[in-house]
Scaffold this motif. Structure first.
Motif, PDB file in Angstrom:
ATOM      1  N   ARG A 113       0.825  -1.216   0.000  1.00  0.00           N
ATOM      2  CA  ARG A 113       0.000   0.000   0.000  1.00  0.00           C
ATOM      3  C   ARG A 113       0.858   1.263   0.000  1.00  0.00           C
ATOM      4  NH1 ARG A 113      -5.380   0.916   1.629  1.00  0.00           N
ATOM      5  NH2 ARG A 113      -5.787   3.125   2.025  1.00  0.00           N
ATOM      6  N   ASP A 114       1.874   1.327   0.872  1.00  0.00           N
ATOM      7  CA  ASP A 114       2.722   2.522   0.930  1.00  0.00           C
ATOM      8  C   ASP A 114       3.462   2.734  -0.389  1.00  0.00           C
ATOM      9  OD1 ASP A 114       1.897   2.886   3.520  1.00  0.00           O
ATOM     10  OD2 ASP A 114       3.646   1.894   4.408  1.00  0.00           O
ATOM     11  N   GLU A 115       3.960   1.655  -0.961  1.00  0.00           N
ATOM     12  CA  GLU A 115       4.674   1.766  -2.241  1.00  0.00           C
ATOM     13  C   GLU A 115       3.756   2.281  -3.343  1.00  0.00           C
ATOM     14  OE1 GLU A 115       6.735  -1.298  -5.428  1.00  0.00           O
ATOM     15  OE2 GLU A 115       6.779  -1.807  -3.280  1.00  0.00           O
ATOM     16  N   SER A 143      -9.168  -8.317  -9.046  1.00  0.00           N
ATOM     17  CA  SER A 143      -8.696  -7.860  -7.742  1.00  0.00           C
ATOM     18  C   SER A 143      -8.097  -6.459  -7.828  1.00  0.00           C
ATOM     19  CB  SER A 143      -7.652  -8.835  -7.197  1.00  0.00           C
ATOM     20  OG  SER A 143      -7.248  -8.475  -5.900  1.00  0.00           O
ATOM     21  N   VAL A 144      -7.301  -6.218  -8.862  1.00  0.00           N
ATOM     22  CA  VAL A 144      -6.696  -4.890  -9.047  1.00  0.00           C
ATOM     23  C   VAL A 144      -7.776  -3.831  -9.229  1.00  0.00           C
ATOM     24  CG1 VAL A 144      -5.390  -3.501 -10.698  1.00  0.00           C
ATOM     25  CG2 VAL A 144      -4.461  -5.671  -9.889  1.00  0.00           C
ATOM     26  N   ALA A 145      -8.765  -4.139 -10.077  1.00  0.00           N
ATOM     27  CA  ALA A 145      -9.834  -3.178 -10.332  1.00  0.00           C
ATOM     28  C   ALA A 145     -10.659  -2.913  -9.075  1.00  0.00           C
ATOM     29  CB  ALA A 145     -10.735  -3.690 -11.453  1.00  0.00           C
ATOM     30  N   ASN A 146     -10.744  -3.897  -8.192  1.00  0.00           N
ATOM     31  CA  ASN A 146     -11.586  -3.769  -7.010  1.00  0.00           C
ATOM     32  C   ASN A 146     -10.880  -3.060  -5.847  1.00  0.00           C
ATOM     33  OD1 ASN A 146     -14.212  -4.598  -5.703  1.00  0.00           O
ATOM     34  ND2 ASN A 146     -12.777  -5.565  -4.287  1.00  0.00           N
ATOM     35  N   ASP A 179      -2.011   4.493 -13.876  1.00  0.00           N
ATOM     36  CA  ASP A 179      -2.701   3.306 -13.368  1.00  0.00           C
ATOM     37  C   ASP A 179      -2.175   2.034 -14.035  1.00  0.00           C
ATOM     38  OD1 ASP A 179      -4.217   4.822 -11.671  1.00  0.00           O
ATOM     39  OD2 ASP A 179      -5.957   4.934 -13.016  1.00  0.00           O
ATOM     40  N   SER A 180      -1.930   2.101 -15.344  1.00  0.00           N
ATOM     41  CA  SER A 180      -1.446   0.914 -16.044  1.00  0.00           C
ATOM     42  C   SER A 180      -0.078   0.486 -15.521  1.00  0.00           C
ATOM     43  CB  SER A 180      -1.367   1.181 -17.554  1.00  0.00           C
ATOM     44  OG  SER A 180      -0.479   2.242 -17.834  1.00  0.00           O
ATOM     45  N   PHE A 181       0.776   1.460 -15.165  1.00  0.00           N
ATOM     46  CA  PHE A 181       2.097   1.149 -14.629  1.00  0.00           C
ATOM     47  C   PHE A 181       1.968   0.446 -13.274  1.00  0.00           C
ATOM     48  CE2 PHE A 181       5.784   2.179 -12.023  1.00  0.00           C
ATOM     49  CZ  PHE A 181       6.832   1.811 -12.859  1.00  0.00           C
ATOM     50  N   ILE A 182       1.025   0.907 -12.449  1.00  0.00           N
ATOM     51  CA  ILE A 182       0.825   0.308 -11.130  1.00  0.00           C
ATOM     52  C   ILE A 182       0.166  -1.067 -11.250  1.00  0.00           C
ATOM     53  CG2 ILE A 182      -0.372   0.597  -8.925  1.00  0.00           C
ATOM     54  CD1 ILE A 182      -0.114   3.615  -9.325  1.00  0.00           C
ATOM     55  N   HIS A 183      -0.736  -1.208 -12.208  1.00  0.00           N
ATOM     56  CA  HIS A 183      -1.442  -2.482 -12.377  1.00  0.00           C
ATOM     57  C   HIS A 183      -0.525  -3.575 -12.909  1.00  0.00           C
ATOM     58  CE1 HIS A 183      -5.582  -0.296 -12.902  1.00  0.00           C
ATOM     59  NE2 HIS A 183      -5.027  -0.077 -11.719  1.00  0.00           N
ATOM     60  N   ARG A 184       0.434  -3.198 -13.740  1.00  0.00           N
ATOM     61  CA  ARG A 184       1.201  -4.162 -14.529  1.00  0.00           C
ATOM     62  C   ARG A 184       1.855  -5.268 -13.700  1.00  0.00           C
ATOM     63  NH1 ARG A 184       4.629  -0.729 -17.896  1.00  0.00           N
ATOM     64  NH2 ARG A 184       2.606  -0.200 -18.837  1.00  0.00           N
ATOM     65  N   LEU A 222      -7.317  -1.329  -6.027  1.00  0.00           N
ATOM     66  CA  LEU A 222      -6.349  -0.254  -6.233  1.00  0.00           C
ATOM     67  C   LEU A 222      -6.992   1.130  -6.247  1.00  0.00           C
ATOM     68  CD1 LEU A 222      -3.649  -1.517  -8.752  1.00  0.00           C
ATOM     69  CD2 LEU A 222      -3.401  -0.985  -6.337  1.00  0.00           C
ATOM     70  N   TRP A 223      -8.225   1.218  -6.697  1.00  0.00           N
ATOM     71  CA  TRP A 223      -8.865   2.543  -6.769  1.00  0.00           C
ATOM     72  C   TRP A 223      -9.105   3.117  -5.365  1.00  0.00           C
ATOM     73  CZ3 TRP A 223     -13.536   3.684  -4.500  1.00  0.00           C
ATOM     74  CH2 TRP A 223     -14.307   2.598  -4.092  1.00  0.00           C
ATOM     75  N   GLN A 224      -9.133   2.215  -4.361  1.00  0.00           N
ATOM     76  CA  GLN A 224      -9.342   2.658  -2.992  1.00  0.00           C
ATOM     77  C   GLN A 224      -8.097   3.283  -2.366  1.00  0.00           C
ATOM     78  OE1 GLN A 224     -10.833  -0.668  -0.774  1.00  0.00           O
ATOM     79  NE2 GLN A 224     -12.405  -1.178  -2.270  1.00  0.00           N
ATOM     80  N   ILE A 225      -6.945   3.071  -2.989  1.00  0.00           N
ATOM     81  CA  ILE A 225      -5.679   3.580  -2.441  1.00  0.00           C
ATOM     82  C   ILE A 225      -5.350   4.914  -3.111  1.00  0.00           C
ATOM     83  CG2 ILE A 225      -3.226   3.151  -2.114  1.00  0.00           C
ATOM     84  CD1 ILE A 225      -3.827   0.180  -2.196  1.00  0.00           C
TER      85      ILE A 225
END
Length: 303
Positions: free
Chosen positions: A203-205, A292-295, A216-221, A297-300
Motif C-alpha cells: 500500500r505505501d509503495e 482484484s486490481v480493479a476492485n 494506473d497501467s504502470f501500477i497495475h502491470r 487499487l482505486w481505494q488507495i
C-alpha cells in the motif's frame, strides 16, 4: 517508443519472477493448488478423448448379426442369402452354421464336457453382415427390415454398445464443462485473494508511486504479470500431474493388455490441447488479478 514499452514489460516480467522465487513455499503451494484444480477436468477430458477414439475404432465397420429360426431349412438359408446379396448397403456377409458356432463356443468357454452332454444344439444358424457407413436412423431402418423377414428370429446391431458409449461421452463432456467452470471460479477467487493481500502489503509503495505521477497501467502491470505467471505455472503443473497419471495407468494397462494379447494404451494431451490448457490457465490467473486490481487499487489514494 516501442523499444521503451518492451523494456518496461521485460523489466516487470523478470522482477515478478524474482518475487515468485523469493517466496518459494508460498508460490509452490499456490501453483500446486491451481495445478490440482485444473488437472481434474483435464484428466477426465483425456479419458473421454481416449474412449472416443476407442469407440471410433470399434465402429469403423458397422456390423449386424442375423440369427435364423431354430427350424430353418436350406431353402430359408438360400432366401436370406439372396436378399443379402441384393442389398446395396451391405459390403460383405459371412454364414456361420450352428455346428461351427457350437464348436467355437466349446473352445472359447472351456465347457466342452458340459456341452458334449447336450441332446440338441441350442444355437441357431447366423449371418454376420458388414455394412457401409450410414446414419444411425438408416442402419436402424435396415435392422427393422431384416427383422421382418420370416426366416430371421433376431437381428442384433453389434454397434449398439458404441451408441450407448457415445451417449455416456456426451454426459461426460457436460460434467467436464460444469466441473471446469466451478474450478475456474475457484482459481479466480484464489488469485483474487492473493493479489488483494499483495496490494495491502504494498500500500505505501503504491501511494508513493501515485504521488510521483505513476499511471494506473504502470501500477497495475506487476500484479497482472504476477497473476498471469502463476496461472501459467498452474497450467504446467496440471499438465505434469495428468502426464504422471496417464503414465501410471499405461503401466497397469500394459499388464492387462499382455494378458488379453491386445494393444491398449492411453494417449496424453495433444499439442493443441496442451497449448490451450496453458493459455486458459494463464488467462484465469490474469482475470483473477485483473478483477482484484480493479476492485482494490482505486481505494488507495495518496494522503
Amino acid at each position: 517508443m516501442m523499444r521503451a514499452w518492451l523494456t518496461q514489460h521485460a523489466f516487470v516480467f523478470f522482477h515478478t519472477l524474482k518475487r515468485l522465487i523469493a517466496t518459494p513455499v508460498t508460490s509452490l503451494l499456490s501453483v500446486t493448488v491451481m495445478g490440482i484444480a485444473l488437472s481434474l477436468p483435464t484428466g477426465i477430458y483425456v479419458l473421454m478423448e481416449n474412449l472416443q477414439s476407442l469407440s471410433g475404432q470399434a465402429a469403423s465397420t458397422p456390423q449386424m448379426s442375423l440369427f435364423l429360426q431354430q427350424d430353418a431349412q436350406q431353402n430359408d438359408f438360400n432366401r436370406v442369402k439372396q436378399r443379402l446379396q441384393e442389398e446395396s448397403r451391405i459390403v460383405s456377409f459371412q454364414f456361420i452354421s450352428k455346428e461351427v458356432a457350437l464348436k467355437q463356443l466349446q473352445q472359447d468357454s472351456g465347457l466342452a464336457d458340459v456341452m458334449a452332454g447336450l441332446t440338441r444344439n441350442p444355437l441357431p444358424d447366423a449371418f454376420i453382415v458388414h455394412l457401409e457407413h450410414d446414419s444411425s436412423d438408416a442402419l436402424e431402418q435396415l435392422r427393422a427390415e431384416m427383422q421382418s423377414w420370416p426366416e430371421v428370429a433376431h437381428v442384433q446391431f453389434d454397434s449398439e454398445w458404441i451408441e450407448r458409449l457415445n451417449a455416456l461421452l456426451q454426459l461426460g463432456r457436460a460434467v467436464i464443462l460444469m466441473l471446469a467452470t466451478l474450478l475456474s471460479v475457484a482459481i479466480i477467487a484464489i488469485m483474487f485473494n492473493t493479489i488483494r493481500l499483495q496490494i495491502l502489503t504494498k500500500r505505501d509503495e503504491i501511494e508513493i508511486s501515485k504521488l510521483i505521477g505513476a499511471t494506473d497501467s504502470f501500477i497495475h502491470r506487476p500484479f497482472l504479470y504476477f497473476g498471469t505467471i502463476q496461472g501459467l505455472a498452474g497450467g504446467i503443473a496440471a499438465w505434469l500431474i495428468v502426464a504422471l497419471f496417464i503414465s501410471a495407468l499405461n503401466e497397469e494397462l500394459g499388464v492387462l493388455a499382455g494378458l488379453y494379447e491386445v494393444d491398449i494404451h492411453l494417449q496424453h494431451l495433444s499439442l493443441q490441447d496442451s497449448l490451450s490448457l496453458q493459455l486458459f490457465s494463464a488467462w484465469l490467473g490474469w482475470l483473477g488479478a485483473r478483477i482484484s486490481v480493479a476492485n482494490h487499487l482505486w481505494q488507495i489514494e495518496p494522503r
